[in-house]
Design a protein around this motif. Sequence first.
Motif, PDB file in Angstrom:
ATOM      1  N   VAL A  19      51.173  60.754  38.530  1.00  0.00           N
ATOM      2  CA  VAL A  19      50.405  59.599  39.009  1.00  0.00           C
ATOM      3  C   VAL A  19      49.279  59.267  38.032  1.00  0.00           C
ATOM      4  O   VAL A  19      49.068  58.098  37.657  1.00  0.00           O
ATOM      5  CB  VAL A  19      49.852  59.872  40.422  1.00  0.00           C
ATOM      6  N   ALA A  20      48.539  60.284  37.605  1.00  0.00           N
ATOM      7  CA  ALA A  20      47.438  60.045  36.670  1.00  0.00           C
ATOM      8  C   ALA A  20      47.952  59.496  35.339  1.00  0.00           C
ATOM      9  O   ALA A  20      47.367  58.570  34.764  1.00  0.00           O
ATOM     10  CB  ALA A  20      46.670  61.351  36.433  1.00  0.00           C
ATOM     11  N   PHE A  21      49.067  60.029  34.868  1.00  0.00           N
ATOM     12  CA  PHE A  21      49.611  59.579  33.590  1.00  0.00           C
ATOM     13  C   PHE A  21      50.158  58.159  33.682  1.00  0.00           C
ATOM     14  O   PHE A  21      49.962  57.344  32.767  1.00  0.00           O
ATOM     15  CB  PHE A  21      50.709  60.541  33.132  1.00  0.00           C
ATOM     16  N   VAL A  22      50.848  57.823  34.760  1.00  0.00           N
ATOM     17  CA  VAL A  22      51.420  56.482  34.911  1.00  0.00           C
ATOM     18  C   VAL A  22      50.308  55.439  34.998  1.00  0.00           C
ATOM     19  O   VAL A  22      50.400  54.364  34.388  1.00  0.00           O
ATOM     20  CB  VAL A  22      52.340  56.431  36.143  1.00  0.00           C
ATOM     21  N   PHE A  23      49.247  55.717  35.731  1.00  0.00           N
ATOM     22  CA  PHE A  23      48.124  54.786  35.784  1.00  0.00           C
ATOM     23  C   PHE A  23      47.526  54.582  34.397  1.00  0.00           C
ATOM     24  O   PHE A  23      47.149  53.457  34.028  1.00  0.00           O
ATOM     25  CB  PHE A  23      47.051  55.294  36.753  1.00  0.00           C
ATOM     26  N   CYS A  24      47.459  55.652  33.617  1.00  0.00           N
ATOM     27  CA  CYS A  24      46.888  55.563  32.271  1.00  0.00           C
ATOM     28  C   CYS A  24      47.767  54.707  31.360  1.00  0.00           C
ATOM     29  O   CYS A  24      47.275  53.811  30.660  1.00  0.00           O
ATOM     30  CB  CYS A  24      46.721  56.968  31.694  1.00  0.00           C
ATOM     31  N   THR A  25      49.070  54.947  31.372  1.00  0.00           N
ATOM     32  CA  THR A  25      49.966  54.186  30.493  1.00  0.00           C
ATOM     33  C   THR A  25      50.082  52.726  30.929  1.00  0.00           C
ATOM     34  O   THR A  25      50.179  51.833  30.082  1.00  0.00           O
ATOM     35  CB  THR A  25      51.355  54.838  30.467  1.00  0.00           C
ATOM     36  N   VAL A  26      50.065  52.472  32.227  1.00  0.00           N
ATOM     37  CA  VAL A  26      50.087  51.088  32.700  1.00  0.00           C
ATOM     38  C   VAL A  26      48.817  50.359  32.268  1.00  0.00           C
ATOM     39  O   VAL A  26      48.853  49.183  31.865  1.00  0.00           O
ATOM     40  CB  VAL A  26      50.265  51.050  34.231  1.00  0.00           C
ATOM     41  N   GLY A  27      47.673  51.046  32.333  1.00  0.00           N
ATOM     42  CA  GLY A  27      46.431  50.437  31.855  1.00  0.00           C
ATOM     43  C   GLY A  27      46.480  50.117  30.373  1.00  0.00           C
ATOM     44  O   GLY A  27      46.000  49.057  29.936  1.00  0.00           O
ATOM     45  N   ILE A  28      47.075  51.014  29.571  1.00  0.00           N
ATOM     46  CA  ILE A  28      47.211  50.750  28.136  1.00  0.00           C
ATOM     47  C   ILE A  28      48.143  49.571  27.888  1.00  0.00           C
ATOM     48  O   ILE A  28      47.862  48.686  27.066  1.00  0.00           O
ATOM     49  CB  ILE A  28      47.720  52.014  27.419  1.00  0.00           C
ATOM     50  N   GLY A  29      49.270  49.532  28.599  1.00  0.00           N
ATOM     51  CA  GLY A  29      50.189  48.410  28.443  1.00  0.00           C
ATOM     52  C   GLY A  29      49.555  47.089  28.860  1.00  0.00           C
ATOM     53  O   GLY A  29      49.774  46.053  28.214  1.00  0.00           O
ATOM     54  N   LEU A  30      48.760  47.119  29.915  1.00  0.00           N
ATOM     55  CA  LEU A  30      48.085  45.903  30.364  1.00  0.00           C
ATOM     56  C   LEU A  30      47.054  45.437  29.343  1.00  0.00           C
ATOM     57  O   LEU A  30      46.897  44.230  29.105  1.00  0.00           O
ATOM     58  CB  LEU A  30      47.420  46.164  31.716  1.00  0.00           C
ATOM     59  N   PHE A  31      46.378  46.378  28.706  1.00  0.00           N
ATOM     60  CA  PHE A  31      45.407  46.003  27.679  1.00  0.00           C
ATOM     61  C   PHE A  31      46.104  45.368  26.476  1.00  0.00           C
ATOM     62  O   PHE A  31      45.603  44.396  25.896  1.00  0.00           O
ATOM     63  CB  PHE A  31      44.618  47.241  27.238  1.00  0.00           C
ATOM     64  N   ILE A  32      47.273  45.902  26.107  1.00  0.00           N
ATOM     65  CA  ILE A  32      48.037  45.306  25.001  1.00  0.00           C
ATOM     66  C   ILE A  32      48.468  43.884  25.358  1.00  0.00           C
ATOM     67  O   ILE A  32      48.432  42.976  24.525  1.00  0.00           O
ATOM     68  CB  ILE A  32      49.260  46.180  24.664  1.00  0.00           C
ATOM     69  N   SER A  33      48.851  43.673  26.613  1.00  0.00           N
ATOM     70  CA  SER A  33      49.301  42.341  27.026  1.00  0.00           C
ATOM     71  C   SER A  33      48.178  41.325  27.012  1.00  0.00           C
ATOM     72  O   SER A  33      48.426  40.124  26.845  1.00  0.00           O
ATOM     73  CB  SER A  33      49.923  42.412  28.418  1.00  0.00           C
ATOM     74  N   THR A  34      46.931  41.758  27.205  1.00  0.00           N
ATOM     75  CA  THR A  34      45.816  40.813  27.156  1.00  0.00           C
ATOM     76  C   THR A  34      45.464  40.409  25.728  1.00  0.00           C
ATOM     77  O   THR A  34      44.809  39.390  25.524  1.00  0.00           O
ATOM     78  CB  THR A  34      44.569  41.421  27.826  1.00  0.00           C
ATOM     79  N   ILE A  35      45.886  41.224  24.757  1.00  0.00           N
ATOM     80  CA  ILE A  35      45.594  40.909  23.348  1.00  0.00           C
ATOM     81  C   ILE A  35      46.712  40.073  22.733  1.00  0.00           C
ATOM     82  O   ILE A  35      46.461  39.127  21.977  1.00  0.00           O
ATOM     83  CB  ILE A  35      45.392  42.211  22.548  1.00  0.00           C
ATOM     84  N   ALA A  36      47.970  40.420  23.040  1.00  0.00           N
ATOM     85  CA  ALA A  36      49.118  39.741  22.432  1.00  0.00           C
ATOM     86  C   ALA A  36      49.234  38.315  22.963  1.00  0.00           C
ATOM     87  O   ALA A  36      48.857  38.015  24.102  1.00  0.00           O
ATOM     88  CB  ALA A  36      50.399  40.514  22.722  1.00  0.00           C
ATOM     89  N   LYS A  37      49.793  37.432  22.114  1.00  0.00           N
ATOM     90  CA  LYS A  37      49.963  36.026  22.472  1.00  0.00           C
ATOM     91  C   LYS A  37      51.380  35.697  22.912  1.00  0.00           C
ATOM     92  O   LYS A  37      51.613  34.656  23.518  1.00  0.00           O
ATOM     93  CB  LYS A  37      49.566  35.132  21.291  1.00  0.00           C
ATOM     94  N   ASN A  38      52.346  36.560  22.565  1.00  0.00           N
ATOM     95  CA  ASN A  38      53.719  36.326  22.999  1.00  0.00           C
ATOM     96  C   ASN A  38      54.395  37.670  23.208  1.00  0.00           C
ATOM     97  O   ASN A  38      53.816  38.733  22.922  1.00  0.00           O
ATOM     98  CB  ASN A  38      54.497  35.468  21.998  1.00  0.00           C
ATOM     99  N   GLN A  39      55.632  37.647  23.696  1.00  0.00           N
ATOM    100  CA  GLN A  39      56.332  38.887  24.031  1.00  0.00           C
ATOM    101  C   GLN A  39      56.687  39.695  22.791  1.00  0.00           C
ATOM    102  O   GLN A  39      56.727  40.918  22.854  1.00  0.00           O
ATOM    103  CB  GLN A  39      57.597  38.558  24.823  1.00  0.00           C
ATOM    104  N   GLN A  40      56.935  39.025  21.672  1.00  0.00           N
ATOM    105  CA  GLN A  40      57.234  39.759  20.449  1.00  0.00           C
ATOM    106  C   GLN A  40      56.032  40.579  19.998  1.00  0.00           C
ATOM    107  O   GLN A  40      56.164  41.739  19.595  1.00  0.00           O
ATOM    108  CB  GLN A  40      57.668  38.792  19.333  1.00  0.00           C
ATOM    109  N   GLN A  41      54.857  39.963  20.064  1.00  0.00           N
ATOM    110  CA  GLN A  41      53.647  40.692  19.686  1.00  0.00           C
ATOM    111  C   GLN A  41      53.370  41.853  20.640  1.00  0.00           C
ATOM    112  O   GLN A  41      52.964  42.933  20.212  1.00  0.00           O
ATOM    113  CB  GLN A  41      52.456  39.735  19.659  1.00  0.00           C
ATOM    114  N   SER A  42      53.574  41.625  21.926  1.00  0.00           N
ATOM    115  CA  SER A  42      53.325  42.700  22.883  1.00  0.00           C
ATOM    116  C   SER A  42      54.308  43.847  22.695  1.00  0.00           C
ATOM    117  O   SER A  42      53.922  45.023  22.777  1.00  0.00           O
ATOM    118  CB  SER A  42      53.414  42.152  24.310  1.00  0.00           C
ATOM    119  N   MET A  43      55.573  43.538  22.436  1.00  0.00           N
ATOM    120  CA  MET A  43      56.547  44.596  22.192  1.00  0.00           C
ATOM    121  C   MET A  43      56.222  45.362  20.915  1.00  0.00           C
ATOM    122  O   MET A  43      56.285  46.594  20.871  1.00  0.00           O
ATOM    123  CB  MET A  43      57.957  44.020  22.114  1.00  0.00           C
ATOM    124  N   MET A  44      55.848  44.628  19.854  1.00  0.00           N
ATOM    125  CA  MET A  44      55.470  45.299  18.614  1.00  0.00           C
ATOM    126  C   MET A  44      54.220  46.140  18.801  1.00  0.00           C
ATOM    127  O   MET A  44      54.124  47.257  18.279  1.00  0.00           O
ATOM    128  CB  MET A  44      55.244  44.256  17.523  1.00  0.00           C
TER     129      MET A  44
END
Length: 245
Positions: free
Chosen positions: A138-163
């Motif tokens: 649970v602690a790890f999944v919350f951490c990785t989801v938070g990191i993924g969400l932070f990447i999505s706020t920076i990227a402008k499209n899906q290619q950038q977010s995947m990269m």
Amino acid sequence: MQLLINATNVTRAQGIERYMGSVVRSLYPQDPPLRFDVRVLYNPAMRSALFLVPGVMSMLVCLITILLTSMSITKEKEMGTFETLISAPVSPEEVILGKTVPFVLLGLSNIPLIVGVAVVLFDMPLRGSLWMLLLAAVAFVFCTVGIGLFISTIAKNQQQSMMGGFLYLFPSVLLSGMVFPVENMPWVMRIFSYINPLTYFIELLRNIMLKGGDLRLITTNVLILVAMAVIAITASWRRFKTTLS
């Protein structure tokens, strides 16, 4: 005579073993009264699967949570529905929850499947308690989801977010201790390993599944993962709130 060596640092453990052997040989150069019979406590058969499978389990959870979450907001931007979120009468906190909770549940739903495959197919032992494993997950999944969400706020499209997700995953896997121990890395690399959530989750899995679970280690690592999750989700919330304004 029994000599117990902590082999977390393999180089240091082998050095101690060689030193004790040289001491015995110096005292009895002709006919030593004892010989060392090396036995690994938690992996006596020296199966590589017991060392690698917890790392692969952690990497699979990262792939599911970070990559999928990182494309959540960028997909809204590409489809043009992000403006609808901005104009809707919802707060940034509600949007963050809506983008976080489904991926948290998705990541947690994969934990029983991954553990089952590891136990059934790879014959991984599960000596620790299931509630310890669930707490760490649970602690790890919350951490990785938070990191993924932070990447999505920076990227402008899906290619950038995947990269961006892959650019985060590759160094984190190499510096997590999955391939070689963190203690054997140079101190500069260890700094990045100690701020890597994957490092703590792999250590938790190995400790729970192979050693039965050390309560102090579990408490320390889970608290570190919780702190990282709070930092990642807070940074995502602030970044998303700035985007809305």
